[in-house]
Design an enzyme around this catalytic site. Structure first.
Site, PDB file in Angstrom:
ATOM      1  N   TRP A 102       0.829  -1.210   0.000  1.00 15.27           N
ATOM      2  CA  TRP A 102       0.000   0.000   0.000  1.00 15.27           C
ATOM      3  C   TRP A 102       0.852   1.244   0.000  1.00 15.27           C
ATOM      4  O   TRP A 102       0.507   2.238  -0.646  1.00 15.27           O
ATOM      5  CB  TRP A 102      -1.012  -0.034   1.145  1.00 15.27           C
ATOM      6  CG  TRP A 102      -2.070  -1.071   0.878  1.00 15.27           C
ATOM      7  CD1 TRP A 102      -2.299  -2.210   1.586  1.00 15.27           C
ATOM      8  CD2 TRP A 102      -3.010  -1.081  -0.210  1.00 15.27           C
ATOM      9  NE1 TRP A 102      -3.324  -2.927   1.007  1.00 15.27           N
ATOM     10  CE2 TRP A 102      -3.779  -2.260  -0.085  1.00 15.27           C
ATOM     11  CE3 TRP A 102      -3.277  -0.222  -1.268  1.00 15.27           C
ATOM     12  CZ2 TRP A 102      -4.790  -2.591  -1.002  1.00 15.27           C
ATOM     13  CZ3 TRP A 102      -4.283  -0.546  -2.175  1.00 15.27           C
ATOM     14  CH2 TRP A 102      -5.024  -1.722  -2.029  1.00 15.27           C
ATOM     15  N   ASP A 172      -2.140   6.509   6.063  1.00 15.17           N
ATOM     16  CA  ASP A 172      -3.180   5.629   5.527  1.00 15.17           C
ATOM     17  C   ASP A 172      -3.490   4.589   6.596  1.00 15.17           C
ATOM     18  O   ASP A 172      -2.785   3.608   6.748  1.00 15.17           O
ATOM     19  CB  ASP A 172      -2.661   4.963   4.244  1.00 15.17           C
ATOM     20  CG  ASP A 172      -3.650   3.933   3.694  1.00 15.17           C
ATOM     21  OD1 ASP A 172      -4.731   3.731   4.291  1.00 15.17           O
ATOM     22  OD2 ASP A 172      -3.319   3.336   2.647  1.00 15.17           O
ATOM     23  N   LYS A 196     -12.455  -2.120   6.126  1.00 15.24           N
ATOM     24  CA  LYS A 196     -11.677  -2.994   7.002  1.00 15.24           C
ATOM     25  C   LYS A 196     -12.219  -2.927   8.433  1.00 15.24           C
ATOM     26  O   LYS A 196     -12.637  -3.918   8.994  1.00 15.24           O
ATOM     27  CB  LYS A 196     -10.189  -2.616   6.991  1.00 15.24           C
ATOM     28  CG  LYS A 196      -9.343  -3.046   5.782  1.00 15.24           C
ATOM     29  CD  LYS A 196      -9.893  -2.723   4.443  1.00 15.24           C
ATOM     30  CE  LYS A 196      -9.080  -3.213   3.272  1.00 15.24           C
ATOM     31  NZ  LYS A 196      -8.127  -2.258   2.727  1.00 15.24           N
TER      32      LYS A 196
HETATM   33  C1  LIG Z   1      -7.597  -1.761   1.452  1.00 15.91           C
HETATM   34  C2  LIG Z   1      -6.527  -0.716   1.547  1.00 15.91           C
HETATM   35  C3  LIG Z   1      -6.399   0.307   0.599  1.00 15.91           C
HETATM   36  C4  LIG Z   1      -7.303   0.417  -0.611  1.00 15.91           C
HETATM   37  O1  LIG Z   1      -8.517   0.899  -0.258  1.00 15.91           O
HETATM   38  P1  LIG Z   1      -9.647   1.214  -1.354  1.00 15.91           P
HETATM   39  O2  LIG Z   1     -10.781   1.611  -0.487  1.00 15.91           O
HETATM   40  O3  LIG Z   1      -9.872  -0.064  -2.120  1.00 15.91           O
HETATM   41  O4  LIG Z   1      -9.159   2.299  -2.224  1.00 15.91           O
HETATM   42  C5  LIG Z   1      -5.414   1.249   0.772  1.00 15.91           C
HETATM   43  N1  LIG Z   1      -4.575   1.200   1.831  1.00 15.91           N
HETATM   44  C6  LIG Z   1      -4.656   0.234   2.753  1.00 15.91           C
HETATM   45  C7  LIG Z   1      -3.698   0.221   3.898  1.00 15.91           C
HETATM   46  C8  LIG Z   1      -5.632  -0.758   2.637  1.00 15.91           C
HETATM   47  O5  LIG Z   1      -5.720  -1.730   3.567  1.00 15.91           O
END
Ligand SMILES: *Cc1c(COP(=O)(O)O)cnc(C)c1O
Length: 360
Positions: A102, A172, A196
């Site tokens: 990511w 993030d 998540k």
């Molecule tokens: C799942 C995830 C993403 C992607 O998220 P989207 O909602 O599909 O854009 C980005 N960063 C992390 C750490 C993730 O777990």
């Protein structure tokens, strides 16, 4: 039928109590005669839902008054662009830490807008570690410093917050937000896709220090402008109303469970049990360094990868779903977010012990 436990990395398990409440309210929300899905986002009913959700999130995370909370669409992936578009503020350069898949995606997107300095990377260790903070080649004049506190795919988590001085920290937190208390005042921007640890896919939560946005990159679409969203209460256009409502139910559920300090105790206990079971076995291995193992996503490999298929199919028969690891890591991954009950982790450990005994 065995009890079902869903270890999916995302979209992921939601609290059963929340789904039951959503079911009970689905056709007629609080006597309104309407489903939340059918309400105008500007109606009195919906505004009460939206405001309560924000108030509960603020309470859970003790969000200071000088931070704005945005309920957006576009996923964490849109934030990979929105962050540079809103935070460069006339600068040309931003610092990024690369600890996994990511991080890499965030870096690749930011490179479309600015000079990205990768100040530290664990790519050499195949993303199984976090570079020591004193080795980071930071730029004191960077527009911001971005990192990924929990790498969902690699199962690598920061159990500390870097000290970035005057450079705003941008994170993030998609797969770890709400897993434990957080000192929001340490950060410039916190963003998270909901699917998540917050709610259903389609909602993205952004917490931004209010003095930061305002000067966007030329050509930034209105929909990518934090200031416009903040000034319009996340209703610049139609927000993801049902996801916002469901997130609100999850926030209420977290408060009933005792808040984030209580969740942290449970999450630490769940993950330690699983890591201990892996450590005590000669058959299972954690690829991640001991000091940065994730509380949320636990990858592990079997001594013989030829048994992976059988492990997964027997697990499925035992009610343990979605344990297949990401293709870039291999093996298994158990995602054990807030909504995964402790009984689910116990069932997984029992299954692993029995599989090792009979097949290992
Ligand atoms: C799942 C995830 C993403 C992607 O998220 P989207 O909602 O599909 O854009 C980005 N960063 C992390 C750490 C993730 O777990």
């Amino acid at each position: 039928m065995p009890e079902i436990y869903n270890f999916s990395a995302g979209p992921a398990v939601l609290p059963a109590a929340v789904l039951e409440q959503a079911r009970d309210e689905l056709l007629d929300w609080h006597g309104s005669g309407m489903s939340v899905m059918e309400m105008s986002h500007r109606s009195k009913e919906y505004l009460s839902i939206a405001e309560q959700a924000e108030a509960d999130l603020r309470e859970l995370l003790s969000i200071p008054a000088n931070y704005r909370v945005l309920f957006l669409q576009g996923g964490a992936t849109s934030q990979f662009s929105m962050v540079p578009m809103n935070l460069l503020r006339g600068k040309q350069q931003a610092d990024y830490v690369n600890t996994g898949a990511w991080s890499k995606k965030a870096i690749a997107e930011a490179r479309r807008y600015c000079d990205v300095s990768v100040v530290a990377s664990s790519e050499d260790s195949n993303f199984t570690s976090i570079p020591a903070f004193d080795s980071w080649q930071r730029n004191t004049d960077a527009a911001y410093l971005h990192y990924t506190p929990n790498e969902t795919i690699g199962g690598v988590e920061f159990h500390w917050v870097p000290e970035s001085g005057d450079v705003p920290l941008v994170v993030d937190m998609s797969s770890t937000i709400l897993s434990r208390p957080l000192d929001v005042s340490r950060f410039g921007v916190i963003y998270a896709g909901a699917q998540k640890n917050i709610g259903p896919a389609g909602l993205t939560v952004v917490i931004v220090r209010e003095d930061l946005p305002g000067e966007t990159l030329a050509g930034t679409p209105s929909m990518f402008d934090y200031r416009l969203h903040a000034d319009n209460g996340s209703m610049l256009n139609t927000p993801p109303t049902f996801g916002w409502y469901l997130a609100g139910l999850v926030f209420k559920w977290l408060k009933e469970k005792g808040g984030l300090a209580a969740m942290a105790t449970i999450n630490q206990r769940k993950s330690e049990r699983l890591y201990d079971a892996i450590a005590q076995s000669d058959f299972y291995t954690s690829p991640v360094d001991a000091d940065c193992r994730s509380w949320m996503n636990v990858p592990f490999t079997l001594a013989d990868a030829a048994l992976d298929g059988e492990f997964l199919s027997l697990a499925k028969s035992a009610g343990l779903l979605n344990l297949k690891g990401h293709r870039s890591v291999g093996g298994m991954r158990a995602s054990i977010y807030n909504a995964m009950p402790e009984a689910g982790v116990a069932a997984l450990i029992d299954f692993m012990v029995e599989f090792e005994r009979s097949r290992g």
